[in-house]
Write an enzyme that holds these catalytic residues in place. Structure first.
Site, short mmCIF file in Angstrom:
data_model
loop_
_atom_site.label_atom_id
_atom_site.label_comp_id
_atom_site.label_asym_id
_atom_site.label_seq_id
_atom_site.Cartn_x
_atom_site.Cartn_y
_atom_site.Cartn_z
N ASN A 1 0.90 -1.14 0.00
CA ASN A 1 0.00 0.00 0.00
C ASN A 1 0.95 1.20 0.00
O ASN A 1 1.70 1.38 0.96
CB ASN A 1 -0.87 -0.02 1.26
CG ASN A 1 -1.71 1.24 1.41
OD1 ASN A 1 -1.55 2.21 0.66
ND2 ASN A 1 -2.58 1.24 2.40
N ALA B 1 0.69 4.16 0.68
CA ALA B 1 0.52 5.08 1.81
C ALA B 1 1.16 4.55 3.09
O ALA B 1 1.26 5.26 4.09
CB ALA B 1 -0.97 5.33 2.06
N CYS B 2 1.63 3.31 3.08
CA CYS B 2 2.16 2.65 4.28
C CYS B 2 3.66 2.91 4.42
O CYS B 2 4.43 2.62 3.50
CB CYS B 2 1.89 1.15 4.16
SG CYS B 2 2.77 0.13 5.34
N SER B 3 4.07 3.43 5.56
CA SER B 3 5.49 3.73 5.79
C SER B 3 6.34 2.46 5.81
O SER B 3 7.48 2.47 5.34
CB SER B 3 5.68 4.51 7.09
OG SER B 3 5.26 3.75 8.20
N ARG C 1 7.00 1.56 2.21
CA ARG C 1 7.99 2.44 1.61
C ARG C 1 9.40 2.11 2.11
O ARG C 1 10.36 2.11 1.34
CB ARG C 1 7.64 3.90 1.87
CG ARG C 1 6.38 4.35 1.13
CD ARG C 1 6.18 5.86 1.16
NE ARG C 1 6.19 6.43 2.50
CZ ARG C 1 5.12 6.56 3.28
NH1 ARG C 1 3.94 6.14 2.85
NH2 ARG C 1 5.21 7.11 4.47
#
Length: 125
Positions: free
Chosen positions: A6, A8-10, A13
């Site tokens: 996802n 948006a997920c740190s 990333r």
């Protein structure tokens, strides 16, 4: 290697950054857009050596609405859990990295991502 993320997920990333820093070859699957099928979830669970409740994000609003915390965690309920993950992909723990040796890891830590790298001999360029 394939990594289910996802954006948006740190944690996702961070995993991608580590894979890039190590020069790993991988493909990205944005699993909220390209939702895994029931069969794909079963296959990744087998690769992980986990049960569906082990990779379910039980704190998500959707999980609370479904009441998954109260669902049985046994073989009789396994299909119900897998079907819920396919119907509500937000509930899938992330990132999941499938290694070239047929295994997979939930890459929420640097150690887990490195474990996937070590299992993917052809993953390095």
């Amino acid at each position: 290697m394939e990594i289910w993320i996802n954006p948006a997920c740190s944690k996702c990333r961070s995993a991608l950054s580590l894979l890039d820093a190590e020069g790993a070859g991988y493909s990205v699957r944005r699993y909220l857009e390209d939702v895994p099928t029931v069969e794909e979830i079963r296959a990744v669970l087998k690769r992980l050596g986990l049960e569906p409740w082990d990779i379910t994000r039980t704190q998500e609003a959707e999980a609370k609405e479904l009441g998954v915390k109260d669902w049985p965690r046994d073989a009789t309920a396994r299909d119900r859990w897998v079907e819920a993950l396919a119907a509500h992909p937000k509930l899938i723990q992330r990132p999941i990295i499938t290694a070239d040796d047929g295994t997979a890891v939930v890459g929420r830590s640097e150690e887990a991502v490195r474990e996937a790298l070590s299992r993917s001999s052809s993953g390095r360029s």
